[in-house]
Scaffold this motif. Structure first.
Motif, PDB file in Angstrom:
ATOM      1  N   GLU B 319      -7.871  38.664  -0.285  1.00  0.00           N
ATOM      2  CA  GLU B 319      -9.115  38.672  -1.038  1.00  0.00           C
ATOM      3  C   GLU B 319      -8.983  39.583  -2.260  1.00  0.00           C
ATOM      4  OE1 GLU B 319     -12.472  40.378   0.999  1.00  0.00           O
ATOM      5  OE2 GLU B 319     -13.551  38.484   0.785  1.00  0.00           O
ATOM      6  N   LEU B 321      -6.153  40.629  -3.693  1.00  0.00           N
ATOM      7  CA  LEU B 321      -5.073  40.276  -4.613  1.00  0.00           C
ATOM      8  C   LEU B 321      -5.351  39.021  -5.407  1.00  0.00           C
ATOM      9  CD1 LEU B 321      -1.914  41.110  -2.571  1.00  0.00           C
ATOM     10  CD2 LEU B 321      -2.866  42.310  -4.532  1.00  0.00           C
ATOM     11  N   TYR B 323      -7.753  37.935  -6.703  1.00  0.00           N
ATOM     12  CA  TYR B 323      -9.023  38.273  -7.295  1.00  0.00           C
ATOM     13  C   TYR B 323      -9.512  37.178  -8.225  1.00  0.00           C
ATOM     14  CZ  TYR B 323     -12.241  42.002  -8.577  1.00  0.00           C
ATOM     15  OH  TYR B 323     -13.336  42.782  -8.744  1.00  0.00           O
ATOM     16  N   SER B 324      -9.674  36.006  -7.744  1.00  0.00           N
ATOM     17  CA  SER B 324     -10.113  34.931  -8.623  1.00  0.00           C
ATOM     18  C   SER B 324     -10.802  33.855  -7.812  1.00  0.00           C
ATOM     19  CB  SER B 324      -8.909  34.341  -9.342  1.00  0.00           C
ATOM     20  OG  SER B 324      -9.246  33.093  -9.888  1.00  0.00           O
ATOM     21  N   ASP B 325     -11.953  33.452  -8.300  1.00  0.00           N
ATOM     22  CA  ASP B 325     -12.683  32.392  -7.604  1.00  0.00           C
ATOM     23  C   ASP B 325     -12.133  31.013  -7.946  1.00  0.00           C
ATOM     24  OD1 ASP B 325     -14.362  34.205  -6.404  1.00  0.00           O
ATOM     25  OD2 ASP B 325     -15.723  34.228  -8.107  1.00  0.00           O
ATOM     26  N   GLU B 326     -11.481  30.953  -9.110  1.00  0.00           N
ATOM     27  CA  GLU B 326     -11.064  29.625  -9.587  1.00  0.00           C
ATOM     28  C   GLU B 326      -9.714  29.210  -9.032  1.00  0.00           C
ATOM     29  OE1 GLU B 326     -10.484  31.471 -13.273  1.00  0.00           O
ATOM     30  OE2 GLU B 326     -12.026  32.641 -12.267  1.00  0.00           O
ATOM     31  N   GLN B 327      -9.183  29.979  -8.113  1.00  0.00           N
ATOM     32  CA  GLN B 327      -7.854  29.620  -7.632  1.00  0.00           C
ATOM     33  C   GLN B 327      -7.945  28.858  -6.320  1.00  0.00           C
ATOM     34  OE1 GLN B 327      -5.248  32.968  -7.272  1.00  0.00           O
ATOM     35  NE2 GLN B 327      -4.194  32.444  -9.155  1.00  0.00           N
TER      36      GLN B 327
END
Ligand code: GDP
Ligand code: MG
Lengths: 199, 634
Positions: B319, B321, B323-327
């Motif tokens: 969570e 590392l 750090y991106s919602d779009e991945q």
């Protein structure tokens, strides 16, 4: 400890929620997200060049709260350069930087030779702005440090922030570029770019 | 000549053996915590069982433990392994003969299967209301045996559920026709007695037993509703109220406490002041901070429950590392690895729980992918050392010893009785946390390494000899305090090969100290099943800090010597022996330890020093230092 002295250590301070982790992660991983996970203490490492050889840039992202005064003191005394972040949407967050700045002065003594960057983050949120750019500049002048506004969200001025900070280091030549020769040009270019956006 | 040195050497092979994942569904206990002590220690069979056995003739029960004609076991049920000298629970020396009134213990007349044993105990307890304590002679001990050891054959919640069932049966109206008058009350009372004893024993760790908590709650409500009990069993009911309050059982429907304070477990997150505070026990639900490193030594700090599973830890790390919602595309799955300062790596299984306290002293958790696993190396600060004099040179041996004993008493007191049982028998019936015991073992190993580290960082021969003297004095004072844990750890530390090989340093030691140390070596000599040590211990009166690894060794032998179930029937003798061992621990702590210490700034400094050692736990590194100091010794 030879390995340690080869590290160039940057520490990021600021109140909780101003976007410290977002800036660091945008720089290190190129990502951003809207949800908020409070930080305790994280450190990222990257290879950079220093005096024409390779060294490690170590970026320590800290907690906004004052939960670990000892840890804070330790990271100040071990740090080579500092990024002080506030959010342009919160005057309070700028106020909260004062004790940290003072502690850096106290532990480091002569701060003028130490690279410090005051950063107003979230400048994409112009409609919520509480701190004007001129206020930030004034504070930077008072603290005799550099200043920049950024947006981790829009990836605005993030890489520039780190490059500028390293440019402030006069005791050695540190650069994000691993190839030492290229970096000077690069530096100048980025400096210009950074300035343009701020103005 | 140096038995402990021999014993230390032996561990290597055991370690290797232990590193192999265990068979079956049972998770192997990782070796790191108890690296120095346990593995070799536990596996080494008592050398002379009969010797130990004859010592306990005054207390015949120990010899009765494994008679082939035991009512519980047919001779054929012994495996050849069990009949070998290494087997058998013999060789035990009671800590003190008066710890348990021996006249009283009578095993149940008939062996029982796990499901009916509780019923039998109830009969025993409820059977005789006219006896001095309200129930039959010896029933007290039987009760204690069952409460302490039921988890060997029955998960705690099922044990409680059986109590519940028995209470229900006794509440039925009308009572079964075969019951005598008052029989129902007797049975209810017996349930109450077991429940009370259970609550008293499990105090402090019940919050962690969610499912058990629910059964207790149901049973408690059932008892409360039973008006028939009030005029006859007022005392018991009152006590039950009080206990339910003190064990902080969430009797009312309520979820977890919202925000518990984070407890300092790892060195990085210990505030200066917190190390000076009295230690309180760790519980699985406690929140802690932990650094998890990446292959390049970047790290993120996660906040986690102490009991979190490896999977939970990895989720937190991921969570942070990613750090991106779009991945949306999942990167390659991470694995969690413990890397010791020696470079030794052990992969933690996703379903493993409570791993934080099982890490070795200078081990760190790493998250990596399968591809990057081979590139993991220990942190530089764990493999680089700078020799030089440390604080210990400025401290008095007696002060150091006092603070060591005080601290280890705190740590020892934090260990719940049941942790000893669960540590040895865990894996068979679910897993309860044994964090405090693990921390105590870790500390024991830390003290050993501290001794070696301090001696080996000291570059002048004269000062080094002085340090040896100081440590021998520390051992002597700790022994006086009846702190055998510290005593042992210091002696083992001095006996560690990188230290013991420093011929020049040892030669300069005054004869008086040489003799004293020789005595200490004899006392810690494991021969004849630690005869010398056991004899000394027998003569001690509480408060005592025993050498805990030996207790675990004894429990392990009890465990391996006989089966818990024989032909489906519970081996009550075994339960009793295990419980006896636990009661010796209870006895050690039955009186408070009072050390007189000033609180001058100097004392506080010593206290702080003693509570946060920085040690080298890498044997190779210690040898390296040793050879640098005295290259041509031997
Ligand atoms: N609009 C905007 N939001 C941001 C920016 N940087 C961070 N945030 C948001 O602010 C919140 C706090 O960010 P975080 O980096 O965790 O703050 P930290 O506590 O200083 O580390 C998160 O919800 C981020 O999505 C930015 O430049 N612009
Ligand atoms: Mg943060």
């Amino acid at each position: 400890m030879p390995e340690q002295s080869n590290d160039y250590r940057v520490v990021v301070f600021g109140a909780g929620g101003v976007g410290k982790s977002s800036l660091v992660l945008r720089f290190v991983k190129g990502t951003f997200r809207d949800s908020y996970i409070p930080t305790i203490e994280d450190t990222y490492r990257q290879v950079i060049s220093c005096d024409k050889s390779i060294c490690t840039l170590q970026i320590t992202d800290t907690t906004g709260s004052h939960q670990f005064p000892a840890m804070q003191r330790l990271s100040i005394s071990k740090g080579h350069a500092f990024i002080l972040v506030y959010s342009v949407t919160s005057r309070q967050s700028l106020e909260e930087l004062k004790p940290i700045y003072e502690q850096i002065c106290q532990i480091k003594g002569d701060t003028e030779s130490i690279p410090i960057m005051l950063v107003g983050n979230k400048n994409d949120e112009d409609h919520n702005r509480e701190v004007q750019t001129t206020d930030g500049e004034a504070m930077a002048k008072k603290w005799k440090c550099a200043f920049m506004e950024t947006s981790a969200k829009m990836n605005h001025n993030v890489k520039e922030l780190f490059q500028e900070l390293l440019n402030l280091e006069k005791r050695r030549t540190v650069s994000l570029q691993i190839d030492g020769k290229k970096s000077k040009q690069q530096k100048r270019k980025e400096k210009l770019k950074g300035k343009c956006v701020v103005m | 000549m140096k038995p402990l040195e021999k014993f230390l050497k032996k561990q290597g092979s055991h370690l290797a053996a232990r590193a192999v994942p265990g068979s079956g569904g049972q998770l192997p206990r990782r070796q790191s915590v108890s690296k120095i002590l346990l593995p070799g220690f536990l596996k080494e069979p008592p050398e002379d069982l009969t010797e130990g056995g004859t010592e306990t003739t005054g207390d015949g029960r120990w010899l009765e433990l494994r008679p082939p004609d035991s009512a519980l076991r047919s001779p054929t049920s012994f495996s050849s392994e069990e009949l070998s000298p290494g087997g058998g629970g013999g060789g035990e020396t009671q800590l003190s003969p008066e710890s348990v009134p021996t006249c009283c213990w009578v095993p149940l007349a008939e062996p029982e299967n796990p499901d009916r044993l509780v019923g039998r105990v109830l009969e025993r307890l409820g059977g005789d209301l006219t006896a001095p304590h309200g129930h039959g002679c010896g029933a007290d001990i039987l009760l204690d045996d069952i409460v302490l050891t039921h988890s060997l054959f029955l998960p705690t919640e099922q044990f409680l559920h059986q109590l519940y069932q028995h209470f229900m049966t006794a509440s039925a109206i009308p009572s079964p026709p075969c019951w005598k008058e008052d029989e129902a009350v007797h049975r209810k009372r017996a349930v109450l007695i077991i429940l009370l004893h259970f609550l008293e024993t499990f105090k402090g760790i019940l919050q962690e037993e969610e499912k058990a908590g629910k059964v207790i709650k149901d049973l408690y409500l059932l008892i409360m509703k039973d008006a028939s009990l009030y005029h006859k069993l007022e005392d018991e009911i009152l006590k039950l109220h009080q206990l339910v309050e003190t064990v902080e059982l969430k009797v009312t429907e309520e979820t977890h406490p919202s925000s518990k304070q984070v407890k300092p477990l790892f060195r990085h997150f210990r505030r200066i002041d917190s190390c000076l505070q009295t230690r309180v026990a760790f519980r699985g639900s406690d929140e802690i901070f932990c650094r998890v490193y990446m292959p390049d030594h970047s790290y993120v700090t996660i906040r986690s429950r102490l009991s979190a599973s490896v999977q939970d830890i990895l989720t937190s790390v991921t969570e942070k590392l990613q750090y991106s919602d779009e991945q949306p595309t999942r990167e390659e799955a991470l694995i969690l690895v413990a890397v010791a300062s020696s470079g030794e790596k052990s992969v933690l299984q996703p379903n493993e729980e409570c791993v934080f306290t099982t890490l070795g002293i200078n081990s760190h958790l790493f998250a990596c992918t399968k591809d990057t696993f081979p590139s993991l190396v220990p942190l530089p600060e764990e493999i680089q050392v700078s020799p030089g004099d440390t604080e210990i040179h400025r401290m008095e041996a007696e002060d150091v010893a006092n603070h060591l004993t005080a601290f280890h008493w705190e740590l020892f007191r934090c260990v719940h009785e049941l942790e000893f049982v669960d540590y040895v028998f865990h894996g068979e019936r679910g897993r309860r946390e044994t964090a405090n015991l693990e921390l105590l073992l870790q500390r024991c190993s830390e003290v050993q390494h501290w001794v070696a580290t301090e001696v080996l960082l000291c570059e002048s021969v004269g000062k080094r000899t002085h340090l040896l003297k100081k440590f021998i004095k520390v051992a002597a004072v700790c022994k006086q305090h009846q702190d055998m844990l510290t005593f042992y750890a210091v002696v083992i530390g001095l006996n560690n090969a990188p230290v013991s090989r420093l011929r020049l340093t040892w030669e300069k030691l005054p004869g008086k100290f040489k003799n004293l140390f020789r005595k200490f070596e004899n006392l810690t000599d494991p021969c004849r099943n630690h005869k010398s040590y056991r004899e000394v211990l027998t003569r001690m009166k509480p408060p005592i800090i025993p050498f805990v690894p030996l207790i675990l060794k004894d429990l392990t032998f009890l465990h391996e010597a006989s089966k818990t179930l024989v032909d489906g029937l519970v081996n009550v003798e075994k339960l009793h022996s295990v419980a006896e061992k636990v009661r010796t621990i209870r006895k050690c702590r039955s009186r408070p330890l009072c050390l007189e210490m000033e609180s001058s700034p100097q004392q506080l400094q010593t206290k702080a020093y003693v509570r946060q050692f920085q040690v080298i736990d890498n044997q190779n590194l210690l040898f390296e230092l040793s050879h640098k100091l005295e290259s041509n010794s031997q």
